[in-house]
Design a protein around this motif. Structure first.
Motif, PDB file in Angstrom:
ATOM      1  N   ILE A  99       0.842  -1.192   0.000  1.00  0.00           N
ATOM      2  CA  ILE A  99       0.000   0.000   0.000  1.00  0.00           C
ATOM      3  C   ILE A  99       0.876   1.241   0.000  1.00  0.00           C
ATOM      4  CG2 ILE A  99      -1.776   1.280   1.247  1.00  0.00           C
ATOM      5  CD1 ILE A  99      -2.563  -1.468   2.494  1.00  0.00           C
ATOM      6  N   ASP A 100       0.608   2.132  -0.933  1.00  0.00           N
ATOM      7  CA  ASP A 100       1.261   3.443  -0.965  1.00  0.00           C
ATOM      8  C   ASP A 100       0.243   4.446  -0.447  1.00  0.00           C
ATOM      9  OD1 ASP A 100       2.657   5.750  -1.445  1.00  0.00           O
ATOM     10  OD2 ASP A 100       2.925   5.434  -3.591  1.00  0.00           O
ATOM     11  N   ILE A 101       0.489   4.999   0.735  1.00  0.00           N
ATOM     12  CA  ILE A 101      -0.443   5.961   1.323  1.00  0.00           C
ATOM     13  C   ILE A 101       0.295   7.289   1.514  1.00  0.00           C
ATOM     14  CG2 ILE A 101      -0.019   5.025   3.651  1.00  0.00           C
ATOM     15  CD1 ILE A 101      -3.003   5.815   4.243  1.00  0.00           C
ATOM     16  N   ALA A 102       0.098   8.177   0.560  1.00  0.00           N
ATOM     17  CA  ALA A 102       0.846   9.440   0.524  1.00  0.00           C
ATOM     18  C   ALA A 102       0.004  10.646   0.912  1.00  0.00           C
ATOM     19  CB  ALA A 102       1.424   9.663  -0.877  1.00  0.00           C
TER      20      ALA A 102
ATOM     21  N   ILE B 136       3.742  -1.265   3.592  1.00  0.00           N
ATOM     22  CA  ILE B 136       3.082   0.042   3.532  1.00  0.00           C
ATOM     23  C   ILE B 136       4.146   1.126   3.420  1.00  0.00           C
ATOM     24  CG2 ILE B 136       1.561   1.685   4.687  1.00  0.00           C
ATOM     25  CD1 ILE B 136       0.340  -0.677   6.213  1.00  0.00           C
ATOM     26  N   ALA B 137       4.066   1.918   2.346  1.00  0.00           N
ATOM     27  CA  ALA B 137       4.938   3.080   2.168  1.00  0.00           C
ATOM     28  C   ALA B 137       4.129   4.326   2.485  1.00  0.00           C
ATOM     29  CB  ALA B 137       5.467   3.134   0.732  1.00  0.00           C
ATOM     30  N   ALA B 138       4.551   5.076   3.501  1.00  0.00           N
ATOM     31  CA  ALA B 138       3.800   6.252   3.941  1.00  0.00           C
ATOM     32  C   ALA B 138       4.653   7.503   3.802  1.00  0.00           C
ATOM     33  CB  ALA B 138       3.337   6.092   5.385  1.00  0.00           C
ATOM     34  N   SER B 139       3.991   8.596   3.450  1.00  0.00           N
ATOM     35  CA  SER B 139       4.668   9.883   3.266  1.00  0.00           C
ATOM     36  C   SER B 139       4.113  10.908   4.239  1.00  0.00           C
ATOM     37  CB  SER B 139       4.451  10.383   1.832  1.00  0.00           C
ATOM     38  OG  SER B 139       4.903  11.717   1.688  1.00  0.00           O
ATOM     39  N   CYS B 140       4.979  11.810   4.696  1.00  0.00           N
ATOM     40  CA  CYS B 140       4.564  12.931   5.535  1.00  0.00           C
ATOM     41  C   CYS B 140       4.598  14.255   4.773  1.00  0.00           C
ATOM     42  CB  CYS B 140       5.471  13.035   6.762  1.00  0.00           C
ATOM     43  SG  CYS B 140       5.471  11.559   7.805  1.00  0.00           S
ATOM     44  N   SER B 141       4.916  14.200   3.489  1.00  0.00           N
ATOM     45  CA  SER B 141       5.095  15.434   2.727  1.00  0.00           C
ATOM     46  C   SER B 141       3.825  16.265   2.667  1.00  0.00           C
ATOM     47  CB  SER B 141       5.560  15.108   1.299  1.00  0.00           C
ATOM     48  OG  SER B 141       6.841  14.541   1.302  1.00  0.00           O
ATOM     49  N   LYS B 142       2.709  15.620   2.349  1.00  0.00           N
ATOM     50  CA  LYS B 142       1.473  16.369   2.118  1.00  0.00           C
ATOM     51  C   LYS B 142       0.763  16.716   3.415  1.00  0.00           C
ATOM     52  CE  LYS B 142       2.202  15.253  -2.276  1.00  0.00           C
ATOM     53  NZ  LYS B 142       3.434  14.603  -2.754  1.00  0.00           N
ATOM     54  N   ASN B 143       0.500  15.697   4.256  1.00  0.00           N
ATOM     55  CA  ASN B 143      -0.347  15.988   5.419  1.00  0.00           C
ATOM     56  C   ASN B 143       0.368  16.781   6.515  1.00  0.00           C
ATOM     57  OD1 ASN B 143       1.238  13.831   6.211  1.00  0.00           O
ATOM     58  ND2 ASN B 143      -0.465  12.429   6.614  1.00  0.00           N
ATOM     59  N   PHE B 144       1.700  16.839   6.470  1.00  0.00           N
ATOM     60  CA  PHE B 144       2.430  17.716   7.375  1.00  0.00           C
ATOM     61  C   PHE B 144       3.042  18.916   6.640  1.00  0.00           C
ATOM     62  CE2 PHE B 144       2.171  13.853   9.826  1.00  0.00           C
ATOM     63  CZ  PHE B 144       2.024  14.294  11.132  1.00  0.00           C
ATOM     64  N   GLY B 145       2.934  18.935   5.322  1.00  0.00           N
ATOM     65  CA  GLY B 145       3.443  20.055   4.538  1.00  0.00           C
ATOM     66  C   GLY B 145       4.945  20.208   4.589  1.00  0.00           C
TER      67      GLY B 145
END
Length: 394
Positions: free
Chosen positions: A207-210, A237-246
């Motif tokens: 799962i890619d959850i970005a 699971i690959a998770a990103s903090c770029s968008k939801n934490f800006g």
């Protein structure tokens, strides 16, 4: 040696950004690059993140190395954010990565290490960088049906039919929420059907959850990932903090490997550390530290969630406005799917020639497949886009 190298294909998004920057028109609109923008067109630092940064600046006493997989506190905080109570922490191996892209890359590397013959089945369409990384690593990408152009929604029947044929040992890549590039997400019943199908075939889910928090809320956006992690034997699971934490430029991400057997979790953790060592040794810490502070402080977390919710509602409002304006101008509901999609992106269903006309005649920039970044709009520019779309699409 360098003379043996060949030019690489230009990145479509970066090329579009360059073309946009060179356009002298003052009323041009950038709907290509995938960053959140407020009504003024800025990508601000979230207040909770700014406060966490101030606190960390006062507290930090060393810039020495951390462990190969990064700060354990970050792993704990992100495991809770993504997975909630779907699985026990003892079932999750975790490694910090340079952004969500780094997590995706490490997941593909892990797949190749575990099974060099494994293929990765990807939704059609998917984020282009999925395909680029897989090709670079020499892993075969196999498309499965996902998006139904006629309705602008998920082709659930086609998807499940294709997934039923995926053999054990292969991997099925899924978007956790806010599908990129279409904006069309699975509903709870479809997620359950995917879980049942995976458990019948024995294929491994990834799962890619970005964009957690950009769709229907933090918990709702993670519901599919939690369902799969809790019911399948193994999950990546690959998770990103770029968008939801800006924190785009801080390159903050994490790769989670969930195993129902604790023995396999330990093996996965060892291999995640090994992969980090081979690629960059130690993951970046600054962004991870900010995320950990925000999630671990009740006041900062509440402020972050409130700001994230305002961002989410802003995008939903822009979607509703655009769908209504397109309905009014076109006299039909053929763009009604725009209001049903979630997250930053939507495919408008325009041809490359129509997209070119939007750029040349109206100064509206989007990718050739007609993916738009809804967060690049404002209440003022929505009518401009709607008029241009109706004009070029007849």
């Amino acid at each position: 040696m360098l003379g043996a190298l060949r030019d690489q294909p230009a990145d479509k998004i970066l090329t579009l950004m360059q073309t946009f920057a060179q356009d002298p028109r003052a009323d041009k609109i950038d709907l290509g690059v995938g960053v959140y923008r407020d009504a003024a067109g800025a990508t601000p630092i979230m207040r909770a993140v700014k406060e966490a940064e101030r606190q960390w600046w006062e507290e930090e006493t060393t810039k020495s190395y951390l462990g190969l997989v990064g700060d354990p506190g970050f792993a704990d905080a992100m495991t809770e954010l993504v997975l909630g109570d779907a699985v026990g922490r003892e079932q999750v191996a975790a490694a910090g990565t340079p952004g969500g892209t780094g997590a995706v890359r490490q997941a593909f590397e892990l797949i190749r290490m575990a099974n060099p013959r494994a293929r990765v089945h990807v939704p059609d369409p998917t984020w282009p960088n999925h395909l680029s990384i897989l090709a670079h690593l020499g892993i075969e990408a196999v498309p499965y049906r996902y998006f139904y152009d006629a309705t602008g929604g998920v082709d659930a029947d086609g998807m499940l039919t294709d997934l039923a044929c995926v053999p054990r040992g292969d991997v099925v890549l899924l978007h956790g929420c806010c599908h990129n590039p279409t904006g069309a997400d699975l509903n709870p019943a479809e997620w359950r059907a995917v879980v049942d199908t995976l458990n019948r075939t024995g294929a491994t889910p990834m799962i890619d959850i970005a964009y957690q928090g950009f769709g229907d809320g933090l918990d709702a956006d993670a519901a599919g990932a939690r369902m799969i992690a809790g019911r399948c034997a193994e999950t990546l699971i690959a998770a990103s903090c770029s968008k939801n934490f800006g924190i785009y430029r801080e390159r903050t991400g994490i790769l989670l490997a969930v195993a129902q057997e604790s023995r396999l979790r330990a093996v996965a953790q060892d291999n995640l550390a090994h992969l980090n060592r081979q690629n960059y040794s130690f993951p970046p810490d600054h962004g991870a530290r900010l995320v950990t502070k925000v999630l671990g402080d009740a006041m900062l977390r509440a402020e972050w969630q409130a700001e994230l919710e305002r961002m989410r509602r802003s995008m939903l409002g822009l979607r509703a406005q655009l769908a209504e304006e397109l309905r009014r101008l076109s006299g039909s509901d053929r763009f009604g799917f725009v209001a049903q999609h979630r997250g930053m992106f939507t495919l408008l269903g325009l041809s490359p020639a129509q997209v070119a006309r939007l750029r040349e005649e109206h100064g509206v920039y989007m990718l050739g497949d007609s993916r738009i970044n809804v967060a690049g709009l404002s209440e003022r520019t929505v009518p401009v886009l709607a008029r241009a779309v109706v004009e070029v699409s007849g």
